[in-house]
Design an enzyme around this catalytic site. Structure first.
Site: not given
Ligand code: GBH
Length: 439
Positions: A83, A298, A300, A351
């Site tokens: 991707r 995505n 995380y 992601e």
């Molecule tokens: C992605 O954004 C992007 O698509 C990518 O480009 C980037 O490199 C990658 O992630 C890593 O950052 O504060 O613990 O609740 C992710 C953006 C990450 C925004 C998690 C919201 C909340 C985590 N998101 N965040 S938390």
């Protein structure tokens, strides 16, 4: 988690797609070549104090020049799919206007290079690098940007056509609206909630307008959108915490899911934002509710929310970003999407990954925590598929260390280590693990 080491791709449904992901501004460099115009990130990075290490994506991983070796690396991992995103300022340097064929040539080389190596190309059309000329006219707060996006999307789909396995219109509109126009951490860096909600609406409108253009030029490709989602859980059973978590869920998840999958903004959150509500015109929500072939997610982390804001649960382990490591949240999220959205299309995890300061010794890079992160999240995803959620694929973020936005080069998300002084790439232990998982 103890069993995760034994996990292999054969545990997943036949045809399940495994890949790695990147984005244009984070890896390409070559910021001024072949007719590319500046994006809002070039402008943002030039402003003192915006990027923690003062860096920019001007060189990044120099992928624009090293793409052939990078495709060899992708093929060597044994993934099914890659991707990547297309930089709008390479393709339409004025934002709205003539197409720059040299810009499209690069993405055509990538697409054909992947196909020649037996790797499916998955394209994202907007991963945050808006042409700066459009920001001069308000960026995503200007409704015209949605129409400009549809025209640019048509140009990409016309050139790459059905060779691309999937087109995602937008990556994470929450980030390109709230994080960019309200929180100010991302370009253009303003602090204005009404602007953010207007931007979010125009992003969604841009998705609705671009989808028919993609289908017209690439009828055999899958088309959809990528959202960043995560459970927003209450820190306690106190009513004020429960309410705050519900509000966080409205802004983070439902503000995007509901217009896309139900054709309406969530009523509770709409009431919360009051006079900051976006300018919705007749017919917009019908356009936004266009059917998608897939939803990219995505994932995380989750949020744990109290009346005072987000909290870190006691005993939580975190990544270098400070984000809680919580694989169960991925299972929970998948089950919730299936339960709450009858119109949910098949899901791809577009992601999932983690930043850790990896230990390099000679030609080895030891990153046991990343391997653990990936394997436990894959187990969590497997549980969701076994519970009947239609998940079709998983992309690890990221192929290689790269420009991590406001954190510059100090946060490393790669399965492949990048030595920025030499541009040497080294497979980390996690890449070797993924390779073995895929064999
Ligand atoms: C992605 O954004 C992007 O698509 C990518 O480009 C980037 O490199 C990658 O992630 C890593 O950052 O504060 O613990 O609740 C992710 C953006 C990450 C925004 C998690 C919201 C909340 C985590 N998101 N965040 S938390």
């Amino acid at each position: 988690a103890a069993r995760a080491a034994a996990l292999t791709r054969r545990d997943f449904p036949a045809g399940f797609v495994f890949g790695v992901a990147t984005s244009s501004y984070q890896i390409e460099g070559a910021a001024h070549e072949d007719g590319r115009s500046p994006s809002i990130w070039d402008v943002f990075c030039a402003q003192p104090g915006r990027i923690s290490d003062g860096s920019s994506g001007a060189v990044a991983c120099d992928h624009y020049h090293r793409w052939e070796q990078d495709l060899d690396l992708i093929a060597a991992l044994g993934v099914d799919a890659y991707r990547f995103s297309v930089a709008w300022p390479r393709v339409v340097p004025t934002g709205r206007g003539p197409v720059n064929p040299a810009g499209l040539d690069f993405y055509e080389r990538l697409t054909d290079g992947l196909l020649a190596r037996g790797v499916q190309p998955h394209v994202t059309l907007y991963h945050w690098d808006l042409p700066a000329t459009l920001q001069d006219q308000g960026g995503w707060t200007n409704r015209d940007t949605a129409y400009a996006f549809a025209e640019y999307s048509a140009a990409v789909a016309e050139r790459l056509g059905n060779r691309v396995a999937s087109y995602a219109t937008l990556n994470e509109p929450w980030c390109s609206s709230v994080l960019s126009y309200e929180i100010g951490e991302h370009a253009p860096g303003t602090r204005d909630r009404a602007a953010a909600l207007s931007a979010a609406h125009h992003l969604l409108l841009g998705h609705g307008l671009a989808m028919p253009e993609i289908r017209r030029h690439a009828p055999q490709s899958q088309a959809g959108i990528v959202l960043n989602l995560g459970p927003q859980e209450s820190a306690s059973d106190r009513p004020e915490d429960i309410l705050a978590a519900r509000q966080a869920d409205g802004r983070f998840n439902r503000w995007f899911l509901d217009p896309l999958l139900r054709g309406e903004y969530p009523a509770d959150t709409w009431a919360d934002v009051g006079a900051d509500a976006p300018p919705v015109q007749d017919g917009d929500l019908e356009l936004i509710r266009v059917p998608n072939d897939f939803l990219g997610v995505n994932y995380y982390s989750r949020g744990v929310i109290g009346a005072q804001g987000g909290v870190l649960p006691e005993g939580a382990s975190v990544t270098d970003m400070g984000w809680e490591i919580h694989p169960q949240g991925l299972t929970d999220l998948m089950l919730r999407l299936k339960a709450d959205y009858p119109a949910l299309p098949p899901i791809y995890i577009t992601e999932n990954g983690a930043a850790f300061a990896d230990e390099r010794s000679g030609d080895r890079v030891h990153d046991p925590r990343r391997t653990e992160f990936l394997s436990t999240h894959l187990s969590a995803l497997l549980q969701a598929t076994q519970a009947g959620v239609d998940v079709r694929g998983y992309f690890a973020w990221s192929l290689m260390d790269n420009f991590e936005w406001a954190h510059g080069y100090q946060k490393r998300f790669g399965l492949v280590y990048v030595d920025y002084a030499t541009q040497e790439r080294l497979l980390k232990d996690s890449a070797l693990w993924y390779q073995a998982f895929l064999k």
